[in-house]
Design an enzyme around this catalytic site. Structure first.
Site, PDB file in Angstrom:
ATOM      1  CD  GLU A 101      43.455  27.628  52.379  1.00 34.01           C
ATOM      2  OE1 GLU A 101      43.235  28.737  52.827  1.00 34.01           O
ATOM      3  OE2 GLU A 101      42.758  27.084  51.498  1.00 34.01           O
ATOM      4  CG  ASN A 302      32.212  28.332  48.201  1.00 29.74           C
ATOM      5  OD1 ASN A 302      31.308  28.533  49.006  1.00 29.74           O
ATOM      6  ND2 ASN A 302      33.073  27.346  48.314  1.00 29.74           N
ATOM      7  CB  CYS A 345      41.875  27.643  46.543  1.00 29.67           C
ATOM      8  SG  CYS A 345      41.799  28.853  45.253  1.00 29.67           S
TER       9      CYS A 345
HETATM   10  S1  SF4 Z   1      41.919  30.876  41.162  1.00 30.35           S
HETATM   11 FE1  SF4 Z   1      43.358  32.343  40.253  1.00 30.35          FE
HETATM   12  S2  SF4 Z   1      44.118  33.598  41.990  1.00 30.35           S
HETATM   13 FE2  SF4 Z   1      43.144  31.729  42.844  1.00 30.35          FE
HETATM   14  S3  SF4 Z   1      44.831  30.287  43.108  1.00 30.35           S
HETATM   15 FE3  SF4 Z   1      43.896  29.845  41.123  1.00 30.35          FE
HETATM   16  S4  SF4 Z   1      45.099  31.069  39.649  1.00 30.35           S
HETATM   17 FE4  SF4 Z   1      45.536  31.868  41.694  1.00 30.35          FE
END
Ligand code: SF4
Length: 357
Positions: A101, A302, A345
Site C-alpha cells: 500500500e 482509527n 496502514c
Molecule cells: S504499526 Fe506496528 S505492526 Fe503496524 S506496520 Fe508499524 S510496526 Fe508493523
C-alpha cells in the site's frame, strides 16, 4: 507470457547513475546515453523507453529487449480516493505477486507520500492491520522508490511533484535499514528529486539498534517514534516490541538522535478509548518526555474492525492534550486524512487479501 519475458530482463530502476552507466555500457551504450535514460526516469518520471524522445529507435529497441523499468511493470489492484479528494491510496502488485500500500496526501505545502518498507509486518502492534497478514519480506530499495515515483508520474503533467516522504506505511523501516536509507539518500540526490532530508520522516516502533545506526548517519531526517503508552504493561500489550526495547530505553536512544542531528523527535500516540487515554496516562507521558527535544502527535484511534478498538470522545482527547500542554510538552492532535478510505496502514491490503484468499 509477457510477464515471464519481463522477469528475464534486468530491471534498471533504482540503480545509481554510475551503476546504470556500467550496466548499459556492457551493451555498448555510451555514458551520455545512460545519463539521458537516467534523467528521463528520475527527473521526468518516464518509465517507457519508447517515450524517451532523444534516444534513437535502434537504442530503444535494444533497451526494450534487455531491460525493464519497475514502475512500468506493476499493476494497481485497488485505488481509493477520499471524499475530500486530498488522500489517494493505491494497492500496488509487484512483479512477484506481492502487494503493498502507498498513500498520496495533498497538503497546503505540497504533496507527500506515505510509503511502506516491508510486505506485511511481524511487529504485531495491536492497533495495526499490517500485522494481520504477517511478515512476508523486506522491500528492495527500488520497490521503496517506486512508491514515490508512481505518484510523481501522475502529478508531473499538472506541475505537481512529491516533495515529502514519510516512511510510515506497512512494515518496520529500521528492520529494513539499508534499503530504506538507500532510497532516502537516492531521493536526496540533485540528479533525482533533490528532496531535502528535512522533508523525510522515518517512523519506527522503537528498534533501538536502528536508531543508533541513524545517530551514526547523522542526517537531518525526521524521526517519529510510535509510543502509544508511557506505561510498560500497557505499551507491551499494544506493542509487543516493548518487551525487547522498553520505551524508556527507546526515548533515551531517540534523545541521542535529537542531540546528534538537532532534529526534534516526534512521538506518535494513538488515543484508544479506555486503554491509554486517562489523565494518569497523560501525566506519565509528560514525565517521560520532560526536557526532551520532542513533540507529541495525538491520534484519535482509527478503528481497526478486527480489533474492536474505539475512539475516545473529543472531550477526552482535549483533556489529554491540555495535561500535556500544562506540563510544557509540545503536543498537537493530528489532522485526520483519509479516514473514509482505510488510510491506517495495512487496512486496504488486509481487506484485499481477505477477499481474495
Ligand atoms: S504499526 Fe506496528 S505492526 Fe503496524 S506496520 Fe508499524 S510496526 Fe508493523
Amino acid at each position: 507470457m509477457k510477464d515471464r519475458e519481463n522477469m528475464e530482463k534486468k530491471d534498471v530502476f533504482g540503480l545509481s547513475l554510475e551503476a546504470l552507466q556500467d550496466l548499459l555500457g556492457t551493451y555498448g551504450f555510451k555514458k551520455f546515453r545512460a545519463k539521458q535514460v537516467f534523467e528521463w526516469i528520475y527527473k521526468k518520471s518516464v518509465f517507457e523507453f519508447s517515450k524517451m524522445k532523444n534516444i534513437s529507435k535502434d537504442d530503444i529497441n535494444l533497451l526494450e529487449e534487455n531491460f525493464t523499468i519497475l514502475p512500468a511493470n506493476i499493476k494497481i489492484l485497488r485505488e481509493q480516493i477520499s471524499s475530500d479528494k486530498l488522500t489517494r491510496k493505491v494497492l500496488i502488485e509487484l512483479p512477484d505477486g506481492n502487494s503493498i500500500e502507498t498513500v498520496l496526501m495533498s497538503h497546503d505545502y505540497g504533496f507527500s507520500v506515505c510509503i511502506s518498507s516491508q510486505v506485511g509486518c511481524n511487529m504485531g502492534c495491536a492497533f495495526c492491520a499490517s500485522g494481520l497478514t504477517g511478515f512476508v519480506r523486506n522491500l528492495s530499495q527500488a520497490e521503496i522508490l517506486l512508491q514515490v515515483y508512481y505518484f510523481n508520474q501522475h502529478l508531473l503533467p499538472s506541475g505537481g511533484f512529491v516533495s515529502r516522504v514519510v516512511v510510515m506505511g506497512s512494515g518496520e523501516p529500521l528492520l529494513n535499514f539499508d534499503a530504506v536509507l538507500g532510497a532516502l539518500e537516492f531521493l536526496h540526490m540533485e540528479t533525482t528529486l533533490n528532496m531535502s532530508y528535512r522533508n523525510m520522516t522515518i517512523s519506527t516502533c522503537g528498534i533501538i539498534p536502528g536508531i543508533e545506526k541513524l545517530v551514526i548517519k547523522k542526517l537531518p531526517i525526521n524521526l517519529a517514534i510510535s509510543l502509544h503508552s508511557a506505561r510498560d504493561d500497557m505499551r507491551s500489550e499494544l506493542m509487543p516490541i516493548n518487551k525487547t526495547y522498553p520505551f524508556l530505553e527507546v526515548i533515551k536512544a531517540a534523545d541521542a538522535y535529537a542531540k546528534a542531528t538537532g532534529r526534534q523527535v516526534t512521538y506518535e500516540y494513538i488515543l484508544i478509548a479506555n486503554k491509554n487515554d486517562t489523565l494518569l496516562d497523560a501525566e506519565l507521558l509528560s514525565n517521560a518526555l520532560r526536557f526532551k527535544n520532542s513533540s507529541v502527535n495525538l491520534i484519535p484511534a482509527n478503528p481497526v474492525e478486527e480489533k474492536g478498538f474505539k475512539r475516545p470522545s473529543p472531550h477526552t482527547v482535549e483533556r489529554f492534550l491540555q495535561v500535556l500542554k500544562k506540563n510544557n510538552i509540545n503536543a498537537t492532535v493530528r489532522r485526520e486524512m483519509g479516514k473514509d478510505i482505510d488510510a491506517a496502514c495495512g487496512q486496504l491490503r488486509s481487506k484485499f487479501i481477505g477477499k481474495n484468499s
